[in-house]
Design an enzyme around this catalytic site. Sequence first.
Site, PDB file in Angstrom:
ATOM      1  N   GLY A  27      25.792  49.953  47.534  1.00  0.00           N
ATOM      2  CA  GLY A  27      27.071  50.112  46.696  1.00  0.00           C
ATOM      3  C   GLY A  27      27.636  48.917  46.122  1.00  0.00           C
ATOM      4  O   GLY A  27      27.743  47.882  46.825  1.00  0.00           O
ATOM      5  N   GLY A  29      30.571  48.615  44.407  1.00  0.00           N
ATOM      6  CA  GLY A  29      31.942  48.727  44.064  1.00  0.00           C
ATOM      7  C   GLY A  29      32.563  47.529  44.623  1.00  0.00           C
ATOM      8  O   GLY A  29      32.050  46.556  44.830  1.00  0.00           O
ATOM      9  N   PHE A  30      33.880  47.510  44.753  1.00  0.00           N
ATOM     10  CA  PHE A  30      34.930  46.437  45.114  1.00  0.00           C
ATOM     11  C   PHE A  30      34.581  45.797  46.586  1.00  0.00           C
ATOM     12  O   PHE A  30      34.356  44.941  46.546  1.00  0.00           O
ATOM     13  CB  PHE A  30      36.175  46.837  45.298  1.00  0.00           C
ATOM     14  CG  PHE A  30      36.989  47.132  43.646  1.00  0.00           C
ATOM     15  CD1 PHE A  30      37.061  45.954  42.946  1.00  0.00           C
ATOM     16  CD2 PHE A  30      37.195  48.351  43.469  1.00  0.00           C
ATOM     17  CE1 PHE A  30      37.711  46.332  41.631  1.00  0.00           C
ATOM     18  CE2 PHE A  30      37.690  48.682  42.037  1.00  0.00           C
ATOM     19  CZ  PHE A  30      37.838  47.434  41.357  1.00  0.00           C
ATOM     20  N   VAL A  95      20.156  56.101  47.405  1.00  0.00           N
ATOM     21  CA  VAL A  95      19.988  56.018  48.762  1.00  0.00           C
ATOM     22  C   VAL A  95      20.111  57.389  49.259  1.00  0.00           C
ATOM     23  O   VAL A  95      21.078  58.180  48.734  1.00  0.00           O
ATOM     24  CB  VAL A  95      20.834  54.948  49.427  1.00  0.00           C
ATOM     25  CG1 VAL A  95      20.767  55.353  50.940  1.00  0.00           C
ATOM     26  CG2 VAL A  95      20.603  53.723  49.119  1.00  0.00           C
ATOM     27  N   GLU A 187      48.945  58.793  36.140  1.00  0.00           N
ATOM     28  CA  GLU A 187      48.534  58.256  34.955  1.00  0.00           C
ATOM     29  C   GLU A 187      47.820  59.062  34.052  1.00  0.00           C
ATOM     30  O   GLU A 187      48.198  58.862  32.771  1.00  0.00           O
ATOM     31  CB  GLU A 187      47.770  56.952  35.113  1.00  0.00           C
ATOM     32  CG  GLU A 187      48.607  55.997  35.923  1.00  0.00           C
ATOM     33  CD  GLU A 187      47.697  54.948  36.738  1.00  0.00           C
ATOM     34  OE1 GLU A 187      46.517  55.429  37.092  1.00  0.00           O
ATOM     35  OE2 GLU A 187      48.247  53.930  37.350  1.00  0.00           O
ATOM     36  N   ASP A 316      35.780  52.787  50.600  1.00  0.00           N
ATOM     37  CA  ASP A 316      36.247  53.912  50.852  1.00  0.00           C
ATOM     38  C   ASP A 316      35.544  55.036  51.855  1.00  0.00           C
ATOM     39  O   ASP A 316      35.892  56.009  51.969  1.00  0.00           O
ATOM     40  CB  ASP A 316      36.160  54.611  49.483  1.00  0.00           C
ATOM     41  CG  ASP A 316      37.471  54.221  48.874  1.00  0.00           C
ATOM     42  OD1 ASP A 316      38.455  53.412  49.196  1.00  0.00           O
ATOM     43  OD2 ASP A 316      37.502  54.600  47.706  1.00  0.00           O
ATOM     44  N   ALA A 332      41.348  49.196  45.971  1.00  0.00           N
ATOM     45  CA  ALA A 332      40.840  48.257  45.543  1.00  0.00           C
ATOM     46  C   ALA A 332      40.747  46.741  46.537  1.00  0.00           C
ATOM     47  O   ALA A 332      39.643  46.402  47.281  1.00  0.00           O
ATOM     48  CB  ALA A 332      40.604  47.716  44.241  1.00  0.00           C
TER      49      ALA A 332
END
Lengths: 438, 438
Positions: A27, A29-30, A95, A187, A316, A332
Amino acid sequence: MPQSQTPVDPAGKSRAEPKQHHLVVVGAGFAGLALVKALKAPGLRITIVDQRNHHLFQPLLYQVATTILPTSDVAWPIRNLFKTRQDVTTLLGEVVGVDTSARRVALKDGPPLSYDTLVLATGARHSYFGHDEWEGAAPGLKSLEDATTIRRRVLSAFERAEVSQDEAERSALLTFVVVGAGPTGVELAGIIADLAQRILPKEFRNIDTRQARVILVEAGPRVLPAFPEKLSAYVDRALARLGVTVLTRHAVSSISDSAVTIGDAGTPARTVIWAAGVTASPAASWLDVEADRAGRVKVERDLSVPGHPGIFVIGDTACVMRDDGRQVPGLAPAAKQQGQFVAGVLKARLSGRSTRRAFSYRDMGNLATVGKGAAVVDFGRIQLKGAIAWWLWGIAHIYFLIGTRSRIAVALSWLWSYATGRNSARLITQRDVHAGKP
Amino acid sequence: MPQSQTPVDPAGKSRAEPKQHHLVVVGAGFAGLALVKALKAPGLRITIVDQRNHHLFQPLLYQVATTILPTSDVAWPIRNLFKTRQDVTTLLGEVVGVDTSARRVALKDGPPLSYDTLVLATGARHSYFGHDEWEGAAPGLKSLEDATTIRRRVLSAFERAEVSQDEAERSALLTFVVVGAGPTGVELAGIIADLAQRILPKEFRNIDTRQARVILVEAGPRVLPAFPEKLSAYVDRALARLGVTVLTRHAVSSISDSAVTIGDAGTPARTVIWAAGVTASPAASWLDVEADRAGRVKVERDLSVPGHPGIFVIGDTACVMRDDGRQVPGLAPAAKQQGQFVAGVLKARLSGRSTRRAFSYRDMGNLATVGKGAAVVDFGRIQLKGAIAWWLWGIAHIYFLIGTRSRIAVALSWLWSYATGRNSARLITQRDVHAGKP
């Protein structure tokens, strides 16, 4: 590979060629990126695996879905980020499982990957609370494809309304329902309303786009439940000014291609967007360990997995508790801090130092925006709203983007959008595979 | 609508409210856009129909396919271009036929459109010379989706080669075949070679991307057949310098997911791109009129359809002859000139003037590029090559883009790409629906 020529020191430490250690990070991500960026050690080889070729700047993904930003402004090739890091190998792969006894990660295509240490940072995806059949009619927003799907559906609804000669059909096409009033839902609803009220009216001849209804549905008592009540109230007013109908304390009980049932009332609507819930990636089932209700792995204080000191779960996908008993939020900055923390734990382990450390979350505040000039910032004791919060929100997001080009590109797209009302990416691309949708 | 209050002049012309005339333009490519932009007349109502919501700047589409430009740099919402033109209605719709006696255009979804005058500017699509079964394995380049498909396949091939442990498989993954050495084929081959040789090598750990083979196949005797021989020879050398293998006088006799047969020899290759031939849209069959071998409608000197003075065909769908007996080429400037010409014809007709005019093509020259610093320009008597031609090529393309934002965005993307080697849009998006492809 040639044998090491370094004489082996009997003490086995100081002068020896460091033993090769293979860290696999799943992964980018952040959390995963922060870990790899912070970690470089002699003898350590890192492989980062992701099912995408790009890191995604999730906090601005909703702006791709709403035509403000092009896809390429919020995504970067992962391997390009580690171009100069010879110790890092990037693999595109999905994976599908972990063999903890053989210490191997199984990939959907390609041979399994052996690891000495494994970090799972595989994020979350939308959860439909047991109603997976809603996904086709109500896409969530996690990937670039999700964003272009939502963009296509929103823009197509206006296009189809312009052609339609059936009043009821037209009304259903011009009804947009956003489910869930967290930051993403707020948003999205705000920008769709802005499109209908300000950007599009002059471009259509047969319909008045200002007649469009944007409905934001929230099961809880207020919008932005993670923010202080005062800021929620401000956002509620800002949404009303933009023309969004906010329905709090309303649950959605059914979603189809043609209608949404909110509470007991059916509302004909052709465009529904899901921003209500997420569930963790299946990391817990790969490891066969305990997860919380949202599917997150319950980790130790050092973010390792109980019973598996060589496996960490971060971001997460992890259920991490704060000292006060609350959970670390799925934001994040929290993911980045966890990645950096595990980098520190591994550095210490690799150099043979003790690692009895516990992760501690530093709350950097929470931001959300509602449209041009309106945002809220919660720094705990200090709370901001309105124009100042909006500028702060914009500056923070530009700052956290990766790379100079993205910063210039996003700033240019925003400037253009706000100055001229011409959004950069009002494109309908790809056909929808979901039946009945454009 | 209220009845006109203007008293009817018995002469029926000068003082009367102008009669409403409805012009339907199908296709918002260069020809259709140029026509609508140049045409505004009292009493004239224009509807422009396209199956996409955006106009596409085709000449730079190959740069989207090769990661240099984001999709949004080369596409604009059509209706936004006519925001201030209250006489213009834009419809998203797919035309499926024309009823010339009832003067109606049939749409796939939605009611038919009545017209007084009809202009078909529906362009061209790839032609596989009777081998439509090749399309899945060898996509062409006409739409944004084509471009992102090619981008995904090229980038995925390198990614899969990095994971593969089979030497033959790796070699097939690193073989890229471009069929057809017109400007698009040459440009695609040049940039794929540049990616492999200059941009990607530092980012892969298991493969040497410089081992990739890029093969450009052309049935004719030389690359860029529409250019003078001297310029073809220059481009041939430039391609060789970039590492492209050029096979002229070679025909492709079969294409599958795993190999291409060039002449008699089978070449294992996982990525094949089709840039060899185009065929016109089915306008001729809608009208049931004569077409040339490429499916283009044979039009009169004023670009109207024989026997249908109220129907015009322009752009790549029209077969237009020059005074010297050669055909007008399928280039953007030719399409624009045809659109502007028909605008003039219709203006004259609507004001009751005689319209015995014949279209005459002004050759503005021909440009093509082969990679950083290398291009050719053919102005007929003046021919340029090398750096000067490259700058001219770049400036001309920026100039012809629509809108300031696109110009800034493209200039920024180019600057970034050429200065840093970091292309703006190296994204793998959307799954491939074609079996066996990523």
